[in-house]
Design a protein around this motif. Structure first.
Motif, PDB file in Angstrom:
ATOM      1  N   ALA A   1      12.488 -87.656 -32.340  1.00  8.18           N
ATOM      2  CA  ALA A   1      13.461 -86.582 -32.159  1.00  8.18           C
ATOM      3  C   ALA A   1      13.130 -85.406 -33.068  1.00  8.18           C
ATOM      4  O   ALA A   1      13.120 -84.253 -32.626  1.00  8.18           O
ATOM      5  CB  ALA A   1      14.869 -87.093 -32.443  1.00  8.18           C
TER       6      ALA A   1
ATOM      7  N   VAL B   1      -0.047 -86.520 -18.662  1.00 10.60           N
ATOM      8  CA  VAL B   1       0.865 -85.707 -17.846  1.00 10.60           C
ATOM      9  C   VAL B   1       0.235 -85.434 -16.483  1.00 10.60           C
ATOM     10  O   VAL B   1       0.882 -85.559 -15.438  1.00 10.60           O
ATOM     11  CB  VAL B   1       1.199 -84.385 -18.564  1.00 10.60           C
ATOM     12  CG1 VAL B   1       2.054 -83.500 -17.666  1.00 10.60           C
ATOM     13  CG2 VAL B   1       1.897 -84.648 -19.871  1.00 10.60           C
TER      14      VAL B   1
ATOM     15  N   ARG C   1       7.944 -89.214 -19.093  1.00 14.70           N
ATOM     16  CA  ARG C   1       8.101 -89.096 -20.545  1.00 14.70           C
ATOM     17  C   ARG C   1       8.091 -90.464 -21.207  1.00 14.70           C
ATOM     18  O   ARG C   1       7.429 -90.689 -22.211  1.00 14.70           O
ATOM     19  CB  ARG C   1       9.418 -88.376 -20.837  1.00 14.70           C
ATOM     20  CG  ARG C   1       9.625 -88.017 -22.281  1.00 14.70           C
ATOM     21  CD  ARG C   1      10.802 -87.099 -22.403  1.00 14.70           C
ATOM     22  NE  ARG C   1      10.609 -85.894 -21.636  1.00 14.70           N
ATOM     23  CZ  ARG C   1       9.899 -84.850 -22.070  1.00 14.70           C
ATOM     24  NH1 ARG C   1       9.332 -84.900 -23.253  1.00 14.70           N
ATOM     25  NH2 ARG C   1       9.743 -83.781 -21.347  1.00 14.70           N
TER      26      ARG C   1
ATOM     27  N   ARG D   1       4.687 -91.969 -21.265  1.00 11.85           N
ATOM     28  CA  ARG D   1       3.828 -91.362 -22.282  1.00 11.85           C
ATOM     29  C   ARG D   1       4.103 -91.979 -23.650  1.00 11.85           C
ATOM     30  O   ARG D   1       3.185 -92.285 -24.395  1.00 11.85           O
ATOM     31  CB  ARG D   1       4.068 -89.853 -22.323  1.00 11.85           C
ATOM     32  CG  ARG D   1       3.110 -89.074 -21.453  1.00 11.85           C
ATOM     33  CD  ARG D   1       3.441 -87.617 -21.472  1.00 11.85           C
ATOM     34  NE  ARG D   1       4.466 -87.308 -20.469  1.00 11.85           N
ATOM     35  CZ  ARG D   1       5.314 -86.295 -20.564  1.00 11.85           C
ATOM     36  NH1 ARG D   1       5.289 -85.501 -21.611  1.00 11.85           N
ATOM     37  NH2 ARG D   1       6.187 -86.075 -19.606  1.00 11.85           N
TER      38      ARG D   1
ATOM     39  N   ARG E   1       2.623 -78.436 -20.881  1.00 12.68           N
ATOM     40  CA  ARG E   1       3.544 -79.139 -19.993  1.00 12.68           C
ATOM     41  C   ARG E   1       4.092 -80.400 -20.664  1.00 12.68           C
ATOM     42  O   ARG E   1       5.209 -80.817 -20.421  1.00 12.68           O
ATOM     43  CB  ARG E   1       2.829 -79.515 -18.693  1.00 12.68           C
ATOM     44  CG  ARG E   1       3.113 -78.525 -17.572  1.00 12.68           C
ATOM     45  CD  ARG E   1       2.471 -78.993 -16.287  1.00 12.68           C
ATOM     46  NE  ARG E   1       3.161 -80.131 -15.690  1.00 12.68           N
ATOM     47  CZ  ARG E   1       2.628 -80.887 -14.731  1.00 12.68           C
ATOM     48  NH1 ARG E   1       1.412 -80.632 -14.309  1.00 12.68           N
ATOM     49  NH2 ARG E   1       3.308 -81.876 -14.208  1.00 12.68           N
ATOM     50  N   ALA E   2       3.260 -80.960 -21.558  1.00 14.66           N
ATOM     51  CA  ALA E   2       3.696 -82.190 -22.220  1.00 14.66           C
ATOM     52  C   ALA E   2       4.894 -81.960 -23.127  1.00 14.66           C
ATOM     53  O   ALA E   2       5.586 -82.887 -23.502  1.00 14.66           O
ATOM     54  CB  ALA E   2       2.543 -82.772 -23.026  1.00 14.66           C
ATOM     55  N   GLN E   3       5.101 -80.672 -23.515  1.00 14.04           N
ATOM     56  CA  GLN E   3       6.191 -80.416 -24.450  1.00 14.04           C
ATOM     57  C   GLN E   3       7.446 -79.866 -23.766  1.00 14.04           C
ATOM     58  O   GLN E   3       8.430 -79.599 -24.431  1.00 14.04           O
ATOM     59  CB  GLN E   3       5.713 -79.459 -25.543  1.00 14.04           C
ATOM     60  CG  GLN E   3       4.853 -80.183 -26.567  1.00 14.04           C
ATOM     61  CD  GLN E   3       3.911 -79.256 -27.281  1.00 14.04           C
ATOM     62  OE1 GLN E   3       3.632 -78.160 -26.819  1.00 14.04           O
ATOM     63  NE2 GLN E   3       3.402 -79.704 -28.406  1.00 14.04           N
ATOM     64  N   GLN E   4       7.352 -79.661 -22.451  1.00 14.72           N
ATOM     65  CA  GLN E   4       8.539 -79.147 -21.763  1.00 14.72           C
ATOM     66  C   GLN E   4       9.595 -80.233 -21.641  1.00 14.72           C
ATOM     67  O   GLN E   4       9.284 -81.381 -21.386  1.00 14.72           O
ATOM     68  CB  GLN E   4       8.147 -78.659 -20.364  1.00 14.72           C
ATOM     69  CG  GLN E   4       7.403 -77.343 -20.409  1.00 14.72           C
ATOM     70  CD  GLN E   4       6.777 -76.999 -19.087  1.00 14.72           C
ATOM     71  OE1 GLN E   4       6.983 -77.701 -18.093  1.00 14.72           O
ATOM     72  NE2 GLN E   4       6.009 -75.936 -19.068  1.00 14.72           N
ATOM     73  N   ARG E   5      10.848 -79.808 -21.828  1.00 14.38           N
ATOM     74  CA  ARG E   5      11.930 -80.785 -21.751  1.00 14.38           C
ATOM     75  C   ARG E   5      13.083 -80.223 -20.934  1.00 14.38           C
ATOM     76  O   ARG E   5      13.333 -79.025 -20.932  1.00 14.38           O
ATOM     77  CB  ARG E   5      12.433 -81.119 -23.148  1.00 14.38           C
ATOM     78  CG  ARG E   5      11.562 -82.080 -23.910  1.00 14.38           C
ATOM     79  CD  ARG E   5      12.138 -82.327 -25.265  1.00 14.38           C
ATOM     80  NE  ARG E   5      12.258 -81.100 -26.018  1.00 14.38           N
ATOM     81  CZ  ARG E   5      11.271 -80.607 -26.766  1.00 14.38           C
ATOM     82  NH1 ARG E   5      10.121 -81.247 -26.835  1.00 14.38           N
ATOM     83  NH2 ARG E   5      11.431 -79.497 -27.428  1.00 14.38           N
ATOM     84  N   SER E   6      13.777 -81.139 -20.313  1.00 17.46           N
ATOM     85  CA  SER E   6      14.959 -80.714 -19.572  1.00 17.46           C
ATOM     86  C   SER E   6      16.098 -80.437 -20.545  1.00 17.46           C
ATOM     87  O   SER E   6      16.066 -80.866 -21.704  1.00 17.46           O
ATOM     88  CB  SER E   6      15.376 -81.809 -18.592  1.00 17.46           C
ATOM     89  OG  SER E   6      15.792 -82.929 -19.333  1.00 17.46           O
TER      90      SER E   6
ATOM     91  N   LEU F   1      17.839 -83.569 -21.931  1.00 18.17           N
ATOM     92  CA  LEU F   1      17.071 -84.272 -22.963  1.00 18.17           C
ATOM     93  C   LEU F   1      17.171 -83.539 -24.285  1.00 18.17           C
ATOM     94  O   LEU F   1      17.363 -84.138 -25.340  1.00 18.17           O
ATOM     95  CB  LEU F   1      15.612 -84.404 -22.531  1.00 18.17           C
ATOM     96  CG  LEU F   1      14.774 -85.271 -23.452  1.00 18.17           C
ATOM     97  CD1 LEU F   1      15.229 -86.712 -23.391  1.00 18.17           C
ATOM     98  CD2 LEU F   1      13.317 -85.157 -23.110  1.00 18.17           C
TER      99      LEU F   1
ATOM    100  N   ILE G   1      18.573 -85.009 -27.795  1.00 17.80           N
ATOM    101  CA  ILE G   1      17.819 -84.986 -29.048  1.00 17.80           C
ATOM    102  C   ILE G   1      18.648 -84.345 -30.146  1.00 17.80           C
ATOM    103  O   ILE G   1      18.740 -84.853 -31.261  1.00 17.80           O
ATOM    104  CB  ILE G   1      16.483 -84.240 -28.851  1.00 17.80           C
ATOM    105  CG1 ILE G   1      15.547 -85.088 -27.999  1.00 17.80           C
ATOM    106  CG2 ILE G   1      15.833 -83.933 -30.179  1.00 17.80           C
ATOM    107  CD1 ILE G   1      14.296 -84.368 -27.583  1.00 17.80           C
TER     108      ILE G   1
END
Lengths: 341, 294
Positions: A142, A241, A247, A250, B5-10, B13, B17
């Motif tokens: 987090a 990805v 997610r 991963r 893209r790996a760091q994009q979040r909805s 989410l 967090i």
């Protein structure tokens, strides 16, 4: 480096460990095999004008002589290990023969002091360790998503529970969960039971201690996993990805395997530290419901009568437990080392 | 910085967090601030039967002292119960333990990192086993000899015991730190005619301070946090802070002076707070240095 130079460099450190770690272990073993001498009693018959009376007194001189003659005490062999306060062989045998079922066998085994302490210590160790790892991992994942100035702030406050002395940390929580404290009253309100107290029952006390354990060590796991996340290979993540990994997948197949060596490390340190759980029991005044091996030793050593032999026997048993607990790690390290050379 | 893209979040989410981080922050920090705030109240406010908000506003503190804050707990702990003695003892113990264990540890850790022989591995493994032993098991080994030789109850004994208990950890940490300093440095000094010790003195010592400071912080913490050793090996006058606080509990609970203990706990936590404030980076790097090695 030559052997000779190495020796002189290592001497101060080695000597300190030899004198104050290795020799005490030997001292503990020898103390556990001897009991203190009983005072030598003499019975004298005093005959006076009103008849004879028998009087028993302590022969100070003879006692002193015996004690200086054999300073270690009276040879007890394995007697102390087998008595009721430790392995309690006779009691266990009797239970084994009389107990109607497994449940009642373990139930009654829990009344014997050593097995009771062992039960709590093992439960604590094997519940708190995995929970600490999970909590640390969750916090690390987090926090890793936050912006960088927030990260520093979160790490600062996260370190506090880990860095304060365990006794102080547990006291702070203990005062809050007191029936008159803020968390205590909240729990009473939430459970709508004004008489509820976390100190009253064994189960709740155990849970409280374990919650404290996770609270205390989660920051340690968090910091280590967080550092591990900084070295996460970005291209592997990217390709995951592209391959359409969700997610969760991963985390499961890229992040966790990357952190695995760190998980082993945290687990090792946590096993060692949780096995010696002791200060929280004092801080939470929980000794009526939960006793650990370390607490049992401390309790024997303190107080008016210092039960050195009993404490020594518990210590030796604890050391054996630690050795068993560590043996998989040691065997693995040894194999790794032999594989390398 | 471009986000991949790996760091994009909805949004959901992200919210999750945030909630999680805030909950953790409250769990980690709130108890300390609550206790700090409450330490300036009277016992009936901090442990209020009627209403938990009493601990925030302190009506009974105001009734007794005219203000919602009082230093009575601190006065009781520091002056009446002579907590200052424990503070002095802790300072002596901590400074001595850090200095001695760093001296021993740097020499030993340096030697372990520079010697390629097999026994260095075994020494490190033995140190690991020593690290795993609960301190209290060793304490039961100390008592009898220390009583016999009249070493019990004084500060120097506790200091050297804590140094020894500290050694395994210090060795591991400094060993992993010294292995990162390139061997060529002291090798070239030796080619120029230095002895091993001179190479250590003139080449390694000037560059070793970051690692030593980090290790020193952890030695300090071990000495500061220790309860088992100090509680068993020190007599009443030479007690350090943590055993002194434990002793408060026994005496004050009956006299209704829990606030003395609360004030003492806050006093003992404050230096650590300041330490984290200044040395956060070193503490984090120290924790991870051990992990990378292990």
């Amino acid at each position: 480096m030559k052997h000779r130079t190495f020796f002189w460099f290592f001497l101060p450190s080695g000597l300190a460990m030899f004198l104050f770690i290795f020799l005490p272990i030997l001292s503990v073993i020898s103390q556990s095999l001897f009991t203190p001498h009983d005072a030598v009693l003499v019975t004298v018959e005093n005959c006076g004008p009103f008849g004879c009376t028998e009087e028993t007194t302590v022969d100070q001189e003879a006692t002193e002589a015996l004690r200086s003659d054999q300073p270690l005490g009276q040879w007890a062999g394995l007697g102390i290990y087998l008595d009721r306060g430790h392995l309690a062989i006779n009691e266990v045998r009797q239970l084994w023969q009389t107990a109607p079922s497994w449940g009642s066998f373990f139930d009654r085994l829990g009344n014997l002091p050593f097995y009771r302490a062992m039960g709590f210590t093992l439960t604590y160790t094997f519940i708190v360790t995995p929970l600490t790892i999970l909590a640390g991992l969750a916090i690390a994942l987090a926090v890793n998503t936050l912006s960088s100035w927030l990260k520093g702030l979160v790490i600062f406050f996260s370190l506090l529970p880990f860095i304060v002395p365990p006794l102080i940390g547990s006291l702070i929580l203990f005062w809050m969960i007191d029936a008159r404290g803020v968390v205590g009253s909240f729990i009473q309100w939430a459970a709508s039971d004004p008489g509820l107290s976390l100190k009253a029952s064994t189960g709740l006390t155990w849970i409280t201690l374990m919650v404290y354990g996770v609270w205390h060590s989660a920051p340690f796991a968090f910091v280590i996993f967080y550092a591990g996340l900084q070295t996460l290979p970005q291209d592997t993540l990217e390709s995951a990805v592209i391959d359409g990994a969700s997610r969760w997948q991963r985390i499961r197949y890229v992040v966790v395997p990357h952190l695995m060596p760190l998980v082993t490390f945290v687990a090792l340190i946590q096993l060692m530290d949780n096995f010696r759980v002791f200060e929280p029991i004092i801080g939470f005044s929980a000794s009526a419901h939960a006793r650990s091996l370390s607490w049992a030793i401390f309790n024997d050593l303190g107080g008016e009568t210092r039960l050195l032999s009993s404490a020594a026997a518990t210590s030796v048993l604890t050391i054996i437990c630690v050795a068993i607990l560590l043996s998989p790690v040691l065997v693995r390290t040894w194999r790794d080392f032999n594989g390398k050379t | 910085m471009t986000t991949s893209r790996a760091q994009q979040r909805s949004l959901a989410l992200n919210l999750l967090i945030w909630v999680f981080v805030v909950v953790w922050l409250i769990l980690a920090a709130f108890p300390f601030f609550w206790t700090l705030w409450g330490s300036f109240k009277v016992e009936l406010d901090f442990f209020s039967i009627t209403d938990w908000t009493d601990a925030l506003f302190g009506p009974r503190t105001e009734a007794s002292y005219g203000r919602p804050f009082t230093g009575a707990g601190y006065e009781g702990a520091w002056v009446q119960e002579e907590f200052w003695k424990a503070v002095i003892n802790t300072s002596i113990v901590c400074v001595s333990v850090v200095c001695i264990s760093l001296t021993f540890g740097t020499l030993g850790g340096y030697a372990l990192s520079r010697s390629g022989y097999r026994y260095t591995f075994w020494l490190l493994i033995i140190a690991l086993i020593f690290r795993a032993l609960p301190q209290i098991t060793l304490v039961s080994g100390y008592l009898q000899p220390f009583f016999a030789w009249n070493l019990w109850g004084i500060l120097p004994t506790t200091i050297i015991v804590l140094v020894a208990i500290n050694q395994p950890f210090t060795l591991w940490m400094l060993h992993s730190f010294f292995t990162k300093i390139p061997m060529e440095l002291d090798e070239s000094a030796k080619v120029d005619g230095c002895t091993q010790f001179q190479a250590f003195r003139y080449v390694i010592i000037p560059v070793m301070w970051p690692g030593v400071i980090t290790t020193g912080l952890f030695s300090f913490l071990l000495a500061y946090n220790d309860f088992a050793v100090a509680a068993m090996l020190l007599q009443e006058e030479s007690r350090t802070m943590v055993p002194a606080i434990a002793a408060f509990l026994g005496t004050t609970q009956t006299e209704g002076n829990v606030m003395f203990a609360v004030a003492a706990v806050v006093s003992a936590t404050a230096p650590l707070f300041v330490m984290v404030l200044f040395f956060q980076r070193q503490i984090v790097s120290g924790l991870t240095a051990g992990a990378v090695k292990g």
